[in-house]
Scaffold this motif. Structure first.
Motif, short mmCIF file in Angstrom:
data_model
loop_
_atom_site.label_atom_id
_atom_site.label_comp_id
_atom_site.label_asym_id
_atom_site.label_seq_id
_atom_site.Cartn_x
_atom_site.Cartn_y
_atom_site.Cartn_z
N ARG A 94 -7.34 10.33 -4.16
CA ARG A 94 -7.33 9.14 -3.31
C ARG A 94 -8.11 7.99 -3.97
N LEU A 95 -9.21 8.33 -4.66
CA LEU A 95 -9.99 7.30 -5.33
C LEU A 95 -9.18 6.64 -6.45
N GLU A 102 0.93 4.07 -3.01
CA GLU A 102 0.61 5.47 -2.70
C GLU A 102 1.76 6.39 -3.05
N LYS A 146 0.82 -1.21 0.00
CA LYS A 146 0.00 0.00 0.00
C LYS A 146 0.86 1.26 0.00
N ASN A 190 -6.75 4.27 -4.90
CA ASN A 190 -7.40 3.04 -4.46
C ASN A 190 -7.72 2.11 -5.63
N LEU A 233 -4.55 0.56 -6.42
CA LEU A 233 -4.15 -0.28 -5.30
C LEU A 233 -4.87 -1.63 -5.32
N TYR A 234 -6.18 -1.63 -5.59
CA TYR A 234 -6.95 -2.87 -5.50
C TYR A 234 -7.08 -3.58 -6.85
#
Length: 445
Positions: A34-35, A15, A11, A38, A41-42
């Protein structure tokens, strides 16, 4: 190493790789970034859940090029998304365009409307969340254009694509209308949520600014109060004049400064257990009670001359000034006591001296001048006589001059004795005139 630690490191890596901006204010742009973080990230680990079975199945069905396409797509998306040397704006745009290209390829090559529509619908939601309104409606127009172009290819058979063999024009048109309707509905709802969130964030930001302004104002007020307290300490507690505050209703002393403690000999706790009558001699208490009754009337005097008493019983004269002040919600009075004993004693000495001067003036005017007047009367009888010899006449004339000088001096002393001390020069003249008279009298005899 546990799974939690692996996920934590992954993570932090994503970031740091995706975004290098440090937003001071958590506004809508911060949330959009941030979205996007994410999503990267996922999507990278979760995409393996779909890609690995798909690669295996397509390879078993003889479609050997599709696994390469899927793997290449993941590698390209990962490489571009995690490259910090490329601007975030470019990476967002590339991700959207690349996914559009993959969706078009799936429709054209496999003829699968459902899989491609899922990707296009997901892209519309993604664009609606992380891009501006203008780009959102551009993505909707792009979806309509894609389905309209594929419908044209189905109708004209310009290109030999798999979609031609899976759908008729009417079916494609029906599917496309439903997709556009669903796409438009989802975009409108997502933008409604985004706009509502933006308004909420702006309201929170305004509220935060108002709170900061109030905090600054409170800090300023606290600083002013602290400064006021310092002024209070310097003006009251550290004032060289004895001061105390008392309750006007109970007459109990509420606060006292260090100068009063030093001058009166009581401790601070002693003062706080006393009332204002305790600092006065018993003879002055009726006077205080009269002043307190008069204080309830308007335009009463607030400065009085009286006597105070120390803990050891010493009495001294003071000027007392009393001022109305609020103190801890009570009807209070501030008392400033000024020791005027030296001035009072000096004034008393002057008054005693003036009394003595008046006594001297009376003696000079009535006692000393009475025999002088008789001498002057005798001189008026002696000087004009024809039988006085020349030598005696000169003596009498000299005696007459001395008597007149003595009379002038006495008059001068009487006129000034009420204002000044007896002048040494005048006293010397009196003594000189008295000596002359005595000498002349002795010679005459």
């Amino acid at each position: 190493m546990g799974i939690d630690k692996i996920w934590y490191r992954y993570k932090k890596f994503v970031e740091a790789a995706v975004s290098k901006n440090a937003f001071e204010t958590k506004d809508i742009y911060y949330l959009q970034e941030r979205l996007f973080i994410n999503i990267i990230l996922y999507s990278l680990p979760l995409s393996l859940i779909a890609v690995i079975p798909t690669v295996i199945i397509t390879y078993e069905h003889g479609q050997h090029y599709l696994p390469h396409v899927y793997i290449s797509a993941i590698v390209v998306i990962s490489t571009i998304s995690l490259n910090r040397r490329i601007s975030l704006k470019f990476r967002k745009g590339f991700l959207v365009l690349f996914l559009y290209a993959v969706s078009i390829f799936l429709i054209a090559d496999t003829g699968s409307f459902s899989i491609a529509s899922i990707y296009l619908l997901a892209l519309s939601v993604l664009v609606a969340l992380i891009f501006s309104k203008r780009i959102v409606y551009a993505s909707l127009l792009a979806n309509i254009t894609i389905y309209a172009t594929l419908g044209l290819i189905i109708y004209t058979h310009i290109f030999d694509l798999s979609v031609i063999y899976h759908y008729t024009l009417s079916m494609w048109f029906a599917y496309s209308l439903n997709f556009v309707f669903l796409n438009l509905l989802v975009i409108i709802q997502v933008r409604y949520i985004v706009n509502g969130l933006k308004v909420t964030i702006l309201q929170e930001a305004n509220l935060y600014q108002e709170l900061q302004s109030e905090m600054r104002e409170k800090v300023s007020i606290n600083l002013a109060l602290r400064e006021s307290e310092e002024h209070y300490k310097s003006l009251f507690l550290l004032n060289p004049s004895p001061m105390w505050i008392y309750d006007a209703d109970t007459l109990m002393i509420l606060q006292v400064n260090d100068a009063a403690i030093r001058r009166y000999g009581y401790s601070r706790m002693d003062f706080l257990c006393m009332n204002i009558e305790d600092v006065r001699p018993s003879s002055k208490i009726p006077e205080l009670q009269k002043i307190l009754r008069r204080e309830k009337l308007p335009d009463t005097e607030k400065t009085i001359n009286t006597q105070h008493q120390t803990k050891s019983g010493e009495t001294f004269y003071v000027d007392v000034q009393c001022i109305r002040i609020p103190f801890k919600g009570k009807n209070a009075r501030l008392v400033i006591s000024t020791d005027v004993t030296a001035q009072f004693e000096h004034a008393l000495a002057i008054e005693n001296q003036n009394a003595k001067l008046r006594e001297i003036a009376f003696m000079q005017s009535h006692i000393v001048r009475a025999p002088l007047a008789r001498i002057m009367g005798l001189m008026s009888l002696i000087l004009p006589g024809p039988n006085v010899v020349t030598q005696d006449k000169k003596l009498f004339e000299f005696l007459d001059v001395s008597v007149k000088e003595l009379d002038d001096v006495i008059r001068a002393i009487v006129s000034t004795s009420e204002e000044t001390e007896p002048q040494t020069h005048n006293l010397n003249l009196i003594e000189s005139a008295k000596s002359d008279i005595e000498n002349l009298t002795a010679q005459y005899h």
